[in-house]
Design a protein around this motif. Structure first.
Motif, short mmCIF file in Angstrom:
data_model
loop_
_atom_site.label_atom_id
_atom_site.label_comp_id
_atom_site.label_asym_id
_atom_site.label_seq_id
_atom_site.Cartn_x
_atom_site.Cartn_y
_atom_site.Cartn_z
N THR A 170 0.84 -1.19 0.00
CA THR A 170 0.00 0.00 0.00
C THR A 170 0.88 1.24 0.00
OG1 THR A 170 -1.70 -1.18 1.25
CG2 THR A 170 -1.82 1.23 1.23
N GLY A 171 0.55 2.16 -0.90
CA GLY A 171 1.33 3.38 -1.04
C GLY A 171 2.47 3.27 -2.04
N GLY A 172 2.70 2.08 -2.53
CA GLY A 172 3.80 1.84 -3.45
C GLY A 172 3.48 2.18 -4.89
N SER A 173 4.44 1.88 -5.74
CA SER A 173 4.33 2.19 -7.17
C SER A 173 4.64 0.95 -7.99
CB SER A 173 5.32 3.30 -7.55
OG SER A 173 5.08 4.47 -6.83
N SER A 193 1.01 5.71 -5.51
CA SER A 193 0.07 5.83 -4.39
C SER A 193 -1.00 4.74 -4.44
CB SER A 193 -0.60 7.21 -4.40
OG SER A 193 0.36 8.24 -4.33
N LEU A 194 -0.55 3.53 -4.62
CA LEU A 194 -1.48 2.42 -4.80
C LEU A 194 -2.18 2.06 -3.49
CD1 LEU A 194 0.70 0.31 -7.21
CD2 LEU A 194 -1.57 1.22 -7.72
N GLY A 195 -3.46 1.75 -3.63
CA GLY A 195 -4.26 1.32 -2.49
C GLY A 195 -4.93 -0.01 -2.79
N ALA A 196 -5.57 -0.57 -1.79
CA ALA A 196 -6.23 -1.87 -1.95
C ALA A 196 -7.25 -1.85 -3.09
CB ALA A 196 -6.90 -2.27 -0.64
N GLU A 197 -7.85 -0.70 -3.30
CA GLU A 197 -8.86 -0.57 -4.36
C GLU A 197 -8.28 -0.68 -5.76
OE1 GLU A 197 -7.81 1.76 -2.36
OE2 GLU A 197 -7.41 3.61 -3.49
N TYR A 242 -2.72 3.66 -33.82
CA TYR A 242 -3.84 3.36 -32.94
C TYR A 242 -3.76 4.04 -31.58
CZ TYR A 242 -5.17 -0.32 -36.18
OH TYR A 242 -5.56 -1.02 -37.30
N THR A 243 -4.92 4.53 -31.13
CA THR A 243 -5.08 4.93 -29.74
C THR A 243 -5.12 3.66 -28.88
OG1 THR A 243 -6.24 6.98 -30.22
CG2 THR A 243 -6.70 5.95 -28.09
N MET A 244 -4.46 3.73 -27.72
CA MET A 244 -4.38 2.58 -26.82
C MET A 244 -4.99 2.93 -25.47
SD MET A 244 -3.00 0.20 -28.65
CE MET A 244 -2.67 -1.01 -27.36
N ASN A 245 -5.42 1.91 -24.77
CA ASN A 245 -6.13 2.09 -23.51
C ASN A 245 -5.65 1.12 -22.44
OD1 ASN A 245 -8.77 3.77 -24.44
ND2 ASN A 245 -8.20 2.27 -26.02
N TRP A 246 -5.90 1.50 -21.20
CA TRP A 246 -5.79 0.58 -20.07
C TRP A 246 -7.19 0.44 -19.46
CZ3 TRP A 246 -1.72 -2.43 -19.10
CH2 TRP A 246 -0.46 -2.04 -19.59
N VAL A 247 -7.53 -0.80 -19.16
CA VAL A 247 -8.80 -1.14 -18.54
C VAL A 247 -8.49 -2.12 -17.41
CG1 VAL A 247 -11.06 -2.25 -18.87
CG2 VAL A 247 -10.04 -0.90 -20.73
N ARG A 248 -9.19 -2.00 -16.29
CA ARG A 248 -8.92 -2.94 -15.20
C ARG A 248 -10.20 -3.63 -14.74
NH1 ARG A 248 -7.31 1.03 -10.10
NH2 ARG A 248 -9.39 1.97 -9.80
N GLN A 249 -9.98 -4.72 -14.02
CA GLN A 249 -11.10 -5.50 -13.51
C GLN A 249 -10.73 -6.02 -12.12
OE1 GLN A 249 -12.22 -9.02 -15.84
NE2 GLN A 249 -14.34 -8.57 -15.37
N ALA A 250 -11.35 -5.47 -11.11
CA ALA A 250 -11.15 -5.93 -9.74
C ALA A 250 -11.71 -7.35 -9.61
CB ALA A 250 -11.81 -4.99 -8.76
N THR A 259 -2.60 -8.46 -16.74
CA THR A 259 -1.58 -8.69 -15.72
C THR A 259 -2.17 -8.33 -14.37
OG1 THR A 259 0.74 -8.29 -15.10
CG2 THR A 259 -0.50 -6.40 -15.94
N LEU A 260 -1.95 -9.17 -13.38
CA LEU A 260 -2.57 -9.00 -12.08
C LEU A 260 -1.73 -8.12 -11.17
CD1 LEU A 260 -4.76 -9.76 -9.98
CD2 LEU A 260 -3.38 -11.80 -9.46
N VAL A 261 -2.37 -7.13 -10.61
CA VAL A 261 -1.74 -6.26 -9.61
C VAL A 261 -2.45 -6.48 -8.28
CG1 VAL A 261 -1.33 -3.88 -8.89
CG2 VAL A 261 -1.04 -4.54 -11.30
N THR A 262 -1.68 -6.82 -7.27
CA THR A 262 -2.24 -7.02 -5.93
C THR A 262 -1.59 -6.02 -4.98
OG1 THR A 262 -2.53 -9.38 -6.38
CG2 THR A 262 -2.64 -8.67 -4.08
N VAL A 263 -2.41 -5.22 -4.34
CA VAL A 263 -1.92 -4.22 -3.39
C VAL A 263 -2.30 -4.67 -1.99
CG1 VAL A 263 -1.89 -1.79 -2.73
CG2 VAL A 263 -2.25 -2.45 -5.13
N SER A 264 -1.28 -4.81 -1.17
CA SER A 264 -1.53 -5.29 0.19
C SER A 264 -0.56 -4.65 1.16
CB SER A 264 -1.38 -6.82 0.23
OG SER A 264 -1.51 -7.30 1.55
N SER A 265 -1.02 -4.47 2.37
CA SER A 265 -0.13 -3.92 3.39
C SER A 265 0.73 -5.03 4.00
CB SER A 265 -0.96 -3.25 4.49
OG SER A 265 -1.90 -4.16 5.03
#
Lengths: 120, 107
Positions: free
Chosen positions: A14-17, A85-89, A32-40, A114-120
């Motif tokens: 948490t709080g990391g980059s 400033s990554l958070g659990a969300e 092409y225009t490119m995008n980022w999309v996420r899915q919790a 690609t999976l990103v997991t934010v944890s304290s």
């Protein structure tokens, strides 16, 4: 064949980059225009950011504005997402997606995520 | 921001059933509405763009209709491989919002 391959995900405190990358192949990337999309986990799709071919036009969702930075390197056929400033969300699978040539036609190609997991 | 509301959020259906999913926009979006299919553990794939145009390679049992604020995705005769979650997305304006998804399950 169009290919989009994301990398850079992982476990971050948490709080990391973290910096995500998306390697593109099989098409003229600069066009092409490119995008980022996420899915919790267990949730729906959330568009995060887009960048035009020449990087002239950049947009962000309010949820990440000021914390995430999208960029691209056309010489390397690569898209990036710098996340701070990554958070659990922010825990989610992050996809890069290509805009159709007509902006109004949605995203015609997606990476595998690609999976990103934010944890304290 | 434009909100998209899909209904139902989930449905149970049998192979061979006709299935209809609706997507309502909070303001008019002309025909700038796209549909995606997502299977478990996989990335989404575009099915239909600009409300009614079928993505190349997508079976003809899928169809889309609508304009303005009300849109529909129809599967004319459900096959086992169609059990998935379906999302609508508007490309009228940024942010390019998605609906909350409709999960199609086997009855």
């Amino acid at each position: 064949e169009v290919q989009l391959v994301e990398s850079g995900g992982g476990l971050v405190k948490t709080g990391g980059s973290l910096r995500l990358s998306c390697a593109a192949s099989g098409f003229t990337f600069v066009t092409y225009t490119m995008n980022w999309v996420r899915q919790a986990p267990g949730k729906g799709l959330e568009w995060l950011s887009s960048i035009s071919g020449s990087s002239t036009y950049i947009y962000y969702a309010d949820s990440v504005k000021g914390r995430f930075t999208i960029s691209r390197d056309n010489a390397k056929n690569s898209l990036y997402l710098q996340m701070t400033s990554l958070g659990a969300e922010d825990t989610a699978i992050y996809y890069c997606a290509r805009d159709a040539l007509n902006f109004n036609w949605g995203f015609d190609s997606w990476g595998q995520g690609t999976l990103v997991t934010v944890s304290s | 921001d434009i909100q998209l509301t899909q209904s139902p959020s989930s449905l149970s259906a049998s192979v061979g059933d006709r299935v209809t999913i609706t997507c309502r926009a909070s303001q008019t979006i002309s025909s700038y509405l796209n549909w995606y299919q997502q299977k478990p553990g996989k990335a989404p794939e575009r099915l239909i763009y600009a409300a009614s145009n079928l993505q190349s390679g997508v079976p003809l049992r899928f169809s889309g209709s609508g304009s303005g604020t009300d849109f529909t995705l129809t599967i004319s005769s459900l096959l086992p491989e169609d059990f998935a979650t379906y999302y609508c997305q508007q490309s009228y304006s940024t942010p390019r919002t998605f609906g909350q998804g409709t999960k199609v399950e086997i009855k």
